[in-house]
Design a protein around this motif. Structure first.
Motif, short mmCIF file in Angstrom:
data_model
loop_
_atom_site.label_atom_id
_atom_site.label_comp_id
_atom_site.label_asym_id
_atom_site.label_seq_id
_atom_site.Cartn_x
_atom_site.Cartn_y
_atom_site.Cartn_z
N ILE A 58 34.79 21.06 -40.92
CA ILE A 58 35.24 22.24 -40.18
C ILE A 58 34.01 23.06 -39.81
O ILE A 58 33.22 23.43 -40.70
N GLU A 83 32.15 26.37 -37.93
CA GLU A 83 32.38 27.77 -37.55
C GLU A 83 31.41 28.11 -36.43
O GLU A 83 30.21 27.84 -36.53
N MET A 106 26.27 28.59 -27.65
CA MET A 106 26.83 29.02 -28.95
C MET A 106 26.64 27.92 -30.00
O MET A 106 26.97 26.78 -29.74
N SER A 107 26.05 28.27 -31.10
CA SER A 107 25.79 27.24 -32.11
C SER A 107 26.92 27.20 -33.14
O SER A 107 27.71 28.13 -33.23
N GLU A 108 26.93 26.11 -33.89
CA GLU A 108 27.98 25.95 -34.90
C GLU A 108 27.33 25.75 -36.26
O GLU A 108 26.27 25.15 -36.36
N LYS A 109 28.00 26.23 -37.29
CA LYS A 109 27.56 25.85 -38.63
C LYS A 109 28.75 25.23 -39.37
O LYS A 109 29.90 25.50 -39.03
N VAL A 110 28.43 24.43 -40.36
CA VAL A 110 29.49 23.74 -41.10
C VAL A 110 30.12 24.71 -42.08
O VAL A 110 29.44 25.26 -42.94
N LYS A 111 31.42 24.93 -41.95
CA LYS A 111 32.12 25.80 -42.90
C LYS A 111 32.57 24.96 -44.10
O LYS A 111 32.36 25.32 -45.25
N PHE A 112 33.23 23.84 -43.81
CA PHE A 112 33.63 22.92 -44.87
C PHE A 112 33.14 21.54 -44.48
O PHE A 112 33.48 21.05 -43.41
#
Lengths: 73, 488
Positions: A69, A71, B1-7
């Protein structure tokens, strides 16, 4: 601004057990129609951008990296 | 827009499971829907969160999780069935800086290893035990386990578990709760997101207890096993919720962590690394071949395979030990295997000694022996078939009547007991006499002068090692040895 999330299922790592389907509050996950490399009907995510980032599916999934997932920042 | 791993994939897992055989390197070997994977993820996250990856030792014995070392990038030991808490105790004694986790299933913890587990819990070892309860033996195909519910059908309880003959499910947490030492006991399940959240809290707490060395923590995880229960993911969750939890109520049974001071593991009692290394890794040349092989005798071409048989009390076993010690002092590979009756004196006694330049695959000599020392008729009759046709037979000619033997066999009749009695006044030196005879036999079979002298020297050293504190005994044994050499 509300946070945005995206759920991603790595098809080749999924074993298609279906534990994640029932727990998704937005009902984004369903069983796919194509066999993956391991011979399972992998789960697919429809409208992955509607994910609310609760992590329920991630913690129901027995595979370490099948569900990720993200964010948006 | 960058993304980071939440899970996402925990850093405590290997990126690629390179230890796993086969083409699939990203997945675990567990069946679809298995609870092990979920618990693995929780443990990996907790280890990552508490920052103890470097010093963690995860010990997984036989069971579905036996291959946990494929996945966790921490110190791992696979141990015999049920022995994880015992090995974990050993690890924590030897390495007080380590954090020891034992990861066991119900067949492992509640059946074969229940004693080890209970003893470790009772000692209050500073370890954390994860107990995966899935109500059957999963690895072997769904047999009845101690945690199988009454009426539940498995492959070994096809009519359902009958409590009258098979008893009731073992309540492991409740049993451990009767002990004084454990500090944290909780039972969790993995069915709904809420239950998994509780499980996560419990796992994090147990790992925190481990980090702070508060004491023995047990987390029992009621886990799904959909394949062996022949259920879908939803059905197995329903089975757990409606049936298993009646016998295994969830919740925290004990939490004394707040009252406990952070502790530390006891320092190792012996930490003389050099002597441990000496015992574990004796000096050897490459490929298990012993250095300094000096047997130039024609009969004992590569190996000395000796069987010694007689009555108990004749020194049969100590003769074997002496021979083995002589070879050990010369850095050969040696095995000595005794076999004797229950009597202290009398009865039959026998031992097999193998001295070899190469690795000895088995200490048993049941054929192809090249030396037999028979002190009694019974021993001769029993062990003669094991002797090679061109072997050497040394026997007591007063006690043994020889049968028809192959012509190639060399026989030497000698009354070692009488020689010892006559020359030294006691028959207990008979075994040294026989070693002297053996030296003479070797000399007759083409042993060169240097090796002969070395054999004598090895005997003197072995005697010195054994009887060094009793000078009289050293002297007498060497005298007996010389008498044996002269007697042939």
């Amino acid at each position: 601004m509300a946070k945005k999330f995206r759920v991603e299922v790595t098809a080749d790592e999924c074993k298609g057990c279906g534990r994640c389907i029932a727990v998704c509050p937005k009902k984004l996950l369903s069983r796919g129609k194509e066999l993956n490399i391991q011979g399972y009907f992998a789960i697919i995510a429809e409208n992955p951008g509607n994910c609310i980032g609760c992590g329920s599916c991630f913690y129901q999934c027995p595979e370490p990296g099948a569900i990720t997932i993200f964010e948006e920042e | 827009m960058s993304e980071k791993v939440k899970f996402g994939r925990s850093k405590v897992f290997f990126d690629t499971f390179h230890r796993r055989p086969g083409p699939i390197k990203k997945n675990m070997h567990y069946c679809p829907g298995c609870g092990h994977g979920i618990l693995h993820k929780l443990i990996a996250e907790a280890i990552e969160y508490h920052g103890i990856q470097e010093d963690t030792n995860l010990i997984a014995p036989v069971g579905c999780a036996v291959f946990a070392y494929y996945y966790f990038n921490v110190g791992s030991i696979s141990v015999p069935h049920g022995r994880a808490p015992a090995v974990a105790t050993g690890v924590s004694r030897a390495k007080p800086e380590s954090f020891v986790i034992s990861y066991q299933g119900d067949g492992d913890l509640a059946a074969i290893g229940f004693n080890e587990f209970l003893q470790a819990a009772n000692r209050g070892e500073k370890m954390t035990v994860f107990f995966v309860n899935n109500s059957n033996y999963g690895m072997t195909g769904g047999q009845m386990a101690p945690t199988t519910l009454p009426g539940q059908k498995t492959t070994t309880s096809p009519y359902g578990r009958n409590p009258e003959t098979e008893g009731y499910p073992t309540p492991v947490c409740e049993i451990v709760n009767a002990l004084t030492a454990p500090v944290y006991i909780e039972r969790v399940a993995l069915t709904t997101p809420g239950r998994v959240a509780n499980a996560k809290k419990a796992v994090y707490k147990a790992i925190q207890n481990l980090k702070e060395r508060k004491g023995f923590s047990l987390v029992e995880v009621v886990a799904p096993c959909p394949v062996n229960l022949k259920m879908s993911a939803d059905q197995v969750n329903e089975f757990i919720e409606k049936q298993m939890l009646n016998y295994f109520p969830l919740g925290c049974l004990r939490d004394k962590t707040a009252d406990m001071e952070p502790g530390k593991l006891p320092a190792p009692v012996i930490r003389d690394e050099e002597s441990v290394r000496k015992i574990l890794f004796p000096v050897r040349s490459e490929n298990g071949v012993a250095a300094d092989f000096r047997n130039s005798s024609a009969v004992f071409d590569q190996e000395l395979r000796v069987k010694i048989g007689g009555f108990g009390g004749q020194g049969v076993l100590s003769l074997g030990v002496m021979l083995a010690n002589m070879a050990r002092l010369r850095n050969f590979n040696v095995s000595w295997m005794p076999s004797y009756g229950p009597e202290q004196r009398g009865g039959s006694a026998c031992c097999a000694v193998t001295v070899s330049r190469n690795t000895i695959p088995s200490p048993i000599i049941d054929r192809g022996g090249n030396l037999l020392i028979a002190m009694t008729q019974a021993a001769l009759d029993k062990y003669l078939p094991e002797l090679r046709d061109d072997g050497v037979l040394i026997y007591d000619h007063t006690a043994v009547k020889l049968p028809q033997l192959p012509e190639t066999m060399q026989t030497y009749g000698i009354d070692a007991l009488a020689i010892a009695d006559e020359k030294l006044g006691s028959s207990k030196f008979a075994n040294s006499v026989l070693l002297g005879v053996l030296a003479a036999v070797l000399a007759k079979n083409g042993m060169n002068e240097a090796d002969k002298a070395d054999f004598d020297k090895a005997f003197a050293e072995a005697v010195e090692e054994k009887f060094g504190k009793k000078p009289g005994a050293v002297e007498a044994n060497i005298k007996a040895y010389e008498a044996g050499k002269a007697a042939l």
